[in-house]
Design a protein around this motif. Structure first.
Motif, PDB file in Angstrom:
ATOM      1  N   UNK A  36      25.851  44.536  41.102  1.00 15.26           N
ATOM      2  CA  UNK A  36      27.104  45.404  40.762  1.00 15.26           C
ATOM      3  C   UNK A  36      28.285  45.485  41.637  1.00 15.26           C
ATOM      4  N   UNK A  37      29.457  44.729  41.276  1.00 20.69           N
ATOM      5  CA  UNK A  37      30.289  44.687  42.038  1.00 20.69           C
ATOM      6  C   UNK A  37      31.546  45.547  41.648  1.00 20.69           C
ATOM      7  N   UNK A  38      31.768  46.747  42.374  1.00 19.15           N
ATOM      8  CA  UNK A  38      33.037  47.675  42.168  1.00 19.15           C
ATOM      9  C   UNK A  38      34.266  47.137  42.724  1.00 19.15           C
ATOM     10  N   UNK A  39      35.220  47.330  42.059  1.00 18.06           N
ATOM     11  CA  UNK A  39      36.701  47.163  42.524  1.00 18.06           C
ATOM     12  C   UNK A  39      37.585  48.438  42.030  1.00 18.06           C
ATOM     13  N   UNK A  40      38.365  48.934  43.163  1.00 17.92           N
ATOM     14  CA  UNK A  40      39.143  49.998  42.763  1.00 17.92           C
ATOM     15  C   UNK A  40      40.324  49.249  41.913  1.00 17.92           C
ATOM     16  N   UNK A  41      40.452  49.391  40.846  1.00 18.95           N
ATOM     17  CA  UNK A  41      41.495  48.878  40.045  1.00 18.95           C
ATOM     18  C   UNK A  41      42.860  49.397  40.197  1.00 18.95           C
ATOM     19  N   UNK A  42      43.131  50.548  40.942  1.00 21.22           N
ATOM     20  CA  UNK A  42      44.561  50.999  41.450  1.00 21.22           C
ATOM     21  C   UNK A  42      44.742  50.295  42.678  1.00 21.22           C
ATOM     22  N   UNK A  43      44.142  49.787  43.585  1.00 19.26           N
ATOM     23  CA  UNK A  43      44.345  49.096  44.874  1.00 19.26           C
ATOM     24  C   UNK A  43      44.784  47.768  44.936  1.00 19.26           C
ATOM     25  N   UNK A  44      45.818  47.424  44.102  1.00 16.59           N
ATOM     26  CA  UNK A  44      46.333  45.911  44.008  1.00 16.59           C
ATOM     27  C   UNK A  44      46.626  45.263  45.414  1.00 16.59           C
ATOM     28  N   UNK A  45      46.841  46.153  46.587  1.00 20.19           N
ATOM     29  CA  UNK A  45      46.815  45.505  47.597  1.00 20.19           C
ATOM     30  C   UNK A  45      45.727  44.865  48.236  1.00 20.19           C
ATOM     31  N   UNK A  46      44.581  45.267  47.724  1.00 22.41           N
ATOM     32  CA  UNK A  46      43.320  44.676  48.320  1.00 22.41           C
ATOM     33  C   UNK A  46      42.580  43.739  47.207  1.00 22.41           C
ATOM     34  N   UNK A  47      43.188  43.428  45.892  1.00 22.60           N
ATOM     35  CA  UNK A  47      42.628  42.502  45.087  1.00 22.60           C
ATOM     36  C   UNK A  47      42.302  41.162  45.690  1.00 22.60           C
ATOM     37  N   UNK A  48      43.176  40.535  46.537  1.00 21.59           N
ATOM     38  CA  UNK A  48      42.894  39.405  47.243  1.00 21.59           C
ATOM     39  C   UNK A  48      41.746  39.333  48.011  1.00 21.59           C
ATOM     40  N   UNK A  49      41.542  40.528  48.996  1.00 24.44           N
ATOM     41  CA  UNK A  49      40.284  40.787  49.683  1.00 24.44           C
ATOM     42  C   UNK A  49      39.034  41.017  48.803  1.00 24.44           C
ATOM     43  N   UNK A  50      39.218  41.724  47.828  1.00 19.69           N
ATOM     44  CA  UNK A  50      37.874  41.631  46.911  1.00 19.69           C
ATOM     45  C   UNK A  50      37.711  40.562  46.328  1.00 19.69           C
ATOM     46  N   UNK A  51      38.655  39.600  45.752  1.00 19.63           N
ATOM     47  CA  UNK A  51      38.381  38.363  45.367  1.00 19.63           C
ATOM     48  C   UNK A  51      37.582  37.392  46.363  1.00 19.63           C
ATOM     49  N   UNK A  52      38.048  37.518  47.565  1.00 21.95           N
ATOM     50  CA  UNK A  52      37.337  36.607  49.030  1.00 21.95           C
ATOM     51  C   UNK A  52      35.863  37.154  48.830  1.00 21.95           C
ATOM     52  N   UNK A  53      35.685  38.153  48.551  1.00 19.41           N
ATOM     53  CA  UNK A  53      34.325  38.768  48.893  1.00 19.41           C
ATOM     54  C   UNK A  53      33.407  38.445  47.907  1.00 19.41           C
ATOM     55  N   UNK A  54      34.028  38.533  46.495  1.00 19.97           N
ATOM     56  CA  UNK A  54      33.172  38.285  45.319  1.00 19.97           C
ATOM     57  C   UNK A  54      33.118  36.765  45.179  1.00 19.97           C
ATOM     58  N   UNK A 104      46.820  56.563  36.616  1.00 26.13           N
ATOM     59  CA  UNK A 104      47.889  56.303  35.734  1.00 26.13           C
ATOM     60  C   UNK A 104      48.243  54.784  36.057  1.00 26.13           C
ATOM     61  N   UNK A 105      48.142  54.225  37.365  1.00 27.89           N
ATOM     62  CA  UNK A 105      48.613  52.940  37.847  1.00 27.89           C
ATOM     63  C   UNK A 105      47.539  51.801  37.831  1.00 27.89           C
ATOM     64  N   UNK A 106      46.447  52.351  36.952  1.00 30.46           N
ATOM     65  CA  UNK A 106      45.216  51.291  37.163  1.00 30.46           C
ATOM     66  C   UNK A 106      45.379  49.958  36.504  1.00 30.46           C
ATOM     67  N   UNK A 107      45.048  48.942  37.099  1.00 27.09           N
ATOM     68  CA  UNK A 107      45.178  47.604  36.524  1.00 27.09           C
ATOM     69  C   UNK A 107      44.234  47.470  35.211  1.00 27.09           C
ATOM     70  N   UNK A 150      43.334  38.484  38.872  1.00 27.40           N
ATOM     71  CA  UNK A 150      43.304  38.498  40.498  1.00 27.40           C
ATOM     72  C   UNK A 150      42.191  38.436  40.898  1.00 27.40           C
ATOM     73  N   UNK A 151      40.861  38.726  40.223  1.00 24.50           N
ATOM     74  CA  UNK A 151      39.770  38.000  40.750  1.00 24.50           C
ATOM     75  C   UNK A 151      39.218  36.737  40.526  1.00 24.50           C
ATOM     76  N   UNK A 152      40.225  35.904  39.734  1.00 22.82           N
ATOM     77  CA  UNK A 152      39.887  34.589  39.305  1.00 22.82           C
ATOM     78  C   UNK A 152      38.496  34.509  38.237  1.00 22.82           C
ATOM     79  N   UNK A 153      38.646  35.319  37.442  1.00 22.15           N
ATOM     80  CA  UNK A 153      37.511  35.528  36.380  1.00 22.15           C
ATOM     81  C   UNK A 153      38.119  35.303  34.971  1.00 22.15           C
ATOM     82  N   UNK A 154      39.472  34.855  34.721  1.00 24.37           N
ATOM     83  CA  UNK A 154      39.807  34.625  33.539  1.00 24.37           C
ATOM     84  C   UNK A 154      39.261  33.943  32.531  1.00 24.37           C
ATOM     85  N   UNK A 155      38.640  32.653  33.046  1.00 22.45           N
ATOM     86  CA  UNK A 155      37.956  32.146  32.177  1.00 22.45           C
ATOM     87  C   UNK A 155      36.218  31.689  32.614  1.00 22.45           C
TER      88      UNK A 155
END
Length: 193
Positions: A92-110, A134-137, A145-150
């Motif tokens: 189970x991989x959790x991502x803070x959907x409000x912390x857009x600044x760390x999406x690239x780091x989350x993607x790298x680890x994933x 309110x500002x959640x992705x 951003x996680x590269x999982x679109x497809x």
């Protein structure tokens, strides 16, 4: 004949009930891993300190008894993740959907997790947490951003047997509002072998 079928059904449900699995809660720090583990264990909600050392709990979700490991998400804690990959049944991989600044780091680890040979056949549940803010992705934004679109496999009952495809799906949730993660775990449980 009815009695025999009924008895077989009872035996089958008992066999499923005894299923045990090892599950890892991974993701960057402040994603909600400890909060989710506490919520699933005893439905308690609170402010938790950064996870300094791996912790484990026993949980029952559906018909599966899990040994769940919260390994922490800060940079030093991520070094020990690999030590827990042996005989794991799900991640189970959790991502803070409000912390857009760390999406690239989350993607790298994933990406590192998904490319690790010892996790090749392990199902991955990606939880985009904190959708109550309110500002959640959106789910589509997080997928992008996680590269999982497809590359996700579908949220319903998707039969992947014989396909050599790893179960992988994104669910948006709010742990504090108790929403979204239940559907994710329902999806995940169908792939626990």
């Amino acid at each position: 004949m009815f009695l025999v079928d009924w008895f077989r059904g009872i035996l089958a449900s008992l066999a499923v009930w005894r299923k045990e699995a090892k599950i890892l809660f991974l993701g960057l720090d402040n994603g909600g891993k400890t909060t989710l583990l506490r919520m699933l264990t005893d439905e308690s909600l609170g402010q938790y300190q950064r996870t300094q050392h791996p912790t484990s709990e026993e949980l029952s979700i559906g018909n599966i008894k899990f040994k769940a490991f919260d390994l922490g998400g800060h940079a030093i804690a991520r070094r020990v993740w690999k030590d827990y990959y042996a005989q794991v049944h799900a991640v189970v991989y959790l991502v803070d959907s409000c912390d857009r600044e760390r999406f690239a780091e989350a993607k790298k680890e994933l990406d590192a997790l998904l490319s690790d040979d010892s996790l090749t056949n392990v199902p991955f549940l990606i939880l985009g947490n904190k959708i109550d803010i309110l500002n959640a992705a959106s789910e589509n934004e997080l997928r992008y951003f996680l590269g999982l679109a497809d590359s996700t496999t579908g949220k319903g009952q998707v039969n992947l047997e014989g396909t050599n495809v790893r179960p992988l799906e994104v669910f948006m949730c709010s742990i504090v509002r108790k929403m979204g993660y239940g559907e994710g775990f329902q999806w995940l449980c169908q792939y626990i072998k």
